[in-house]
Motif scaffolding. Structure first.
Motif, PDB file in Angstrom:
ATOM      1  N   SER A 193       0.836  -1.192   0.000  1.00 17.59           N
ATOM      2  CA  SER A 193       0.000   0.000   0.000  1.00 17.59           C
ATOM      3  C   SER A 193       0.873   1.245   0.000  1.00 17.59           C
ATOM      4  O   SER A 193       1.815   1.348   0.795  1.00 17.59           O
ATOM      5  CB  SER A 193      -0.921   0.026   1.221  1.00 17.59           C
ATOM      6  N   MET A 194       0.533   2.185  -0.869  1.00 17.57           N
ATOM      7  CA  MET A 194       1.245   3.454  -0.898  1.00 17.57           C
ATOM      8  C   MET A 194       1.057   4.210   0.406  1.00 17.57           C
ATOM      9  O   MET A 194       1.913   5.014   0.809  1.00 17.57           O
ATOM     10  CB  MET A 194       0.758   4.284  -2.086  1.00 17.57           C
ATOM     11  N   LEU A 195      -0.058   3.967   1.094  1.00 18.02           N
ATOM     12  CA  LEU A 195      -0.314   4.651   2.357  1.00 18.02           C
ATOM     13  C   LEU A 195       0.681   4.229   3.438  1.00 18.02           C
ATOM     14  O   LEU A 195       0.797   4.894   4.466  1.00 18.02           O
ATOM     15  CB  LEU A 195      -1.743   4.375   2.823  1.00 18.02           C
ATOM     16  N   GLY A 196       1.389   3.149   3.213  1.00 15.70           N
ATOM     17  CA  GLY A 196       2.413   2.712   4.156  1.00 15.70           C
ATOM     18  C   GLY A 196       3.745   3.424   3.996  1.00 15.70           C
ATOM     19  O   GLY A 196       4.706   3.130   4.712  1.00 15.70           O
ATOM     20  N   ILE A 197       3.831   4.353   3.050  1.00 14.46           N
ATOM     21  CA  ILE A 197       5.055   5.125   2.828  1.00 14.46           C
ATOM     22  C   ILE A 197       4.945   6.440   3.587  1.00 14.46           C
ATOM     23  O   ILE A 197       4.012   7.217   3.371  1.00 14.46           O
ATOM     24  CB  ILE A 197       5.275   5.404   1.326  1.00 14.46           C
ATOM     25  N   ALA A 198       5.885   6.717   4.476  1.00  8.51           N
ATOM     26  CA  ALA A 198       5.878   7.954   5.251  1.00  8.51           C
ATOM     27  C   ALA A 198       6.555   9.071   4.461  1.00  8.51           C
ATOM     28  O   ALA A 198       7.420   8.821   3.621  1.00  8.51           O
ATOM     29  CB  ALA A 198       6.604   7.758   6.576  1.00  8.51           C
ATOM     30  N   ALA A 199       6.173  10.302   4.761  1.00  8.88           N
ATOM     31  CA  ALA A 199       6.815  11.447   4.116  1.00  8.88           C
ATOM     32  C   ALA A 199       8.314  11.445   4.382  1.00  8.88           C
ATOM     33  O   ALA A 199       9.114  11.806   3.506  1.00  8.88           O
ATOM     34  CB  ALA A 199       6.174  12.749   4.603  1.00  8.88           C
ATOM     35  N   ALA A 200       8.709  11.022   5.573  1.00  6.08           N
ATOM     36  CA  ALA A 200      10.135  10.994   5.910  1.00  6.08           C
ATOM     37  C   ALA A 200      10.918  10.057   4.995  1.00  6.08           C
ATOM     38  O   ALA A 200      12.093  10.303   4.698  1.00  6.08           O
ATOM     39  CB  ALA A 200      10.307  10.568   7.369  1.00  6.08           C
ATOM     40  N   GLU A 201      10.287   8.977   4.521  1.00  3.52           N
ATOM     41  CA  GLU A 201      10.962   8.059   3.606  1.00  3.52           C
ATOM     42  C   GLU A 201      11.204   8.702   2.246  1.00  3.52           C
ATOM     43  O   GLU A 201      12.251   8.512   1.622  1.00  3.52           O
ATOM     44  CB  GLU A 201      10.132   6.786   3.446  1.00  3.52           C
TER      45      GLU A 201
END
Length: 367
Positions: A332-340
């Motif tokens: 899921s793309m929602l599992g990618i944090a802005a910090a990453e």
């Protein structure tokens, strides 16, 4: 090979049938270039979608582009299909590569009199383990239709990956556009937040939208880009329906001098812009593949699609950072944090000076 085919009364020009999304048509350039190198003839293409012709016209190895509005419309209601069938009959049958996962376009080939044994069909040659889409197309380019025999050429004739050439005319159009937008001389950082799933019916958070990434995360990334690249101009990409989304991102980030270009980016101009940019942050999208095809470094966020199969891959070998995430154990793309995303950009090898004016053709090996 061409003389042999002509002596048999066949078309010497290979035919590729590919009706895909924007990114799919960028990836198919790997097959087109390989077939062009093999046969020494332009490759004719049967396709669909309003993006295919402006994307492929004038590209190395591309011959005639035959476009239909829809493959699924009944034939008697589809004058565009009639036109394509007539043109295929007049050019003559010849070696054909059918590259669609479904068979909706096959009746046009049958009506045009192209025998089954003149066709290499992708469904008969499934992906190999770990194979990238462009590698699959290069492999298929070396196959022979059952009814047409010829020795395959070495793969080394064509560089791996997708490739798009930007003509001098399109570079000049971009120069005028940059001047009109007040962007002349500024190094550019591009952002592609939307996609056709995101904007469909205006509902961004539907479960079927696997490419939605929250506005607040985009805003955080844009704030970082401004701090990290203070001398660069940030340009938000997209098509007309994405203009409002981009305005929301600009409002959320609260930073000045961001250009929302989604109202004025026909595909040829988009490709030229990507060829000049220092780098791109994007969801998995057609512009992501186009960026790699013109050598633009990028950070790309993936949802459910397989990065092993669809990672942007261009002949220029531009730096590509792929990010994936998981929610409840599922991609899921929602599992990618802005910090990453910020961390990936911090290590991305940007193109300096807004590129070195890539309007001239690439070396022959890249074709």
């Amino acid at each position: 090979m061409s003389r042999v085919l002509e002596a048999r009364g066949l078309s010497p020009r290979p035919l590729v049938v590919r009706c895909g999304a924007f990114g799919d048509m960028v990836l198919i350039t790997a097959l087109i270039r390989a077939l062009h190198a093999r046969f020494g003839e332009p490759v004719d293409i049967v396709t669909s979608g309003p993006w295919s012709a402006p994307l492929l016209e004038g590209q190395p190895g591309v011959g005639e582009i035959l476009c239909v509005r829809s493959r699924k419309t009944p034939y008697w209601l589809a004058p565009d299909q009639h036109r394509v069938v007539r043109r295929l009959r007049s050019r003559g049958a010849g070696p054909t590569w059918f590259c669609d996962a479904n068979q909706a376009a096959r009746p046009m080939l049958e009506r045009a009199g192209i025998p089954q044994d003149y066709i290499v069909d992708v469904k008969d040659h499934p992906l190999e383990l770990g194979e990238h889409a462009t590698e699959q197309w290069r492999r298929l380019a070396e196959l022979n239709p059952a009814g047409l025999r010829a020795p395959p050429p070495p793969s080394a004739m064509v560089a791996p990956g997708a490739y798009l050439q930007v003509s001098a005319r399109r570079q000049l159009d971009l120069d005028d556009w940059l001047e009109d937008r007040g962007l002349t001389g500024a190094p550019l950082v591009l952002v592609q937040a939307g996609n056709k799933r995101t904007m469909r019916r205006g509902l961004r958070r539907l479960a079927v939208n696997h490419k939605y990434w929250p506005t607040e995360r985009w805003a955080a990334v844009m704030l970082y880009l401004r701090a990290r690249c203070p001398g660069h101009r940030i340009v938000l990409l997209g098509t007309g329906p994405e203009y409002r989304l981009n305005e929301e991102l600009i409002a959320a980030a609260r930073i000045p001098d961001v250009c929302n270009a989604a109202d004025d980016l026909p595909i040829p101009r988009l490709i030229a812009l990507l060829s000049r940019a220092a780098g791109l942050v994007t969801v998995d999208s057609g512009p992501a593949h186009a960026a790699a095809a013109v050598g633009c470094p990028l950070v790309v966020l993936f949802g459910r699609a397989s990065p092993a199969l669809y990672r942007p891959c261009g002949t220029a070998g531009a730096d590509v950072k792929v990010l994936t995430g998981r929610i409840d154990g599922e991609p899921s793309m929602l599992g990618i944090a802005a910090a990453e995303v910020i961390e990936a950009w911090s290590t991305l090898r940007l193109r300096s000076g807004g590129a070195a004016y890539p309007g001239s053709p690439a070396p022959r090996r890249a074709w």
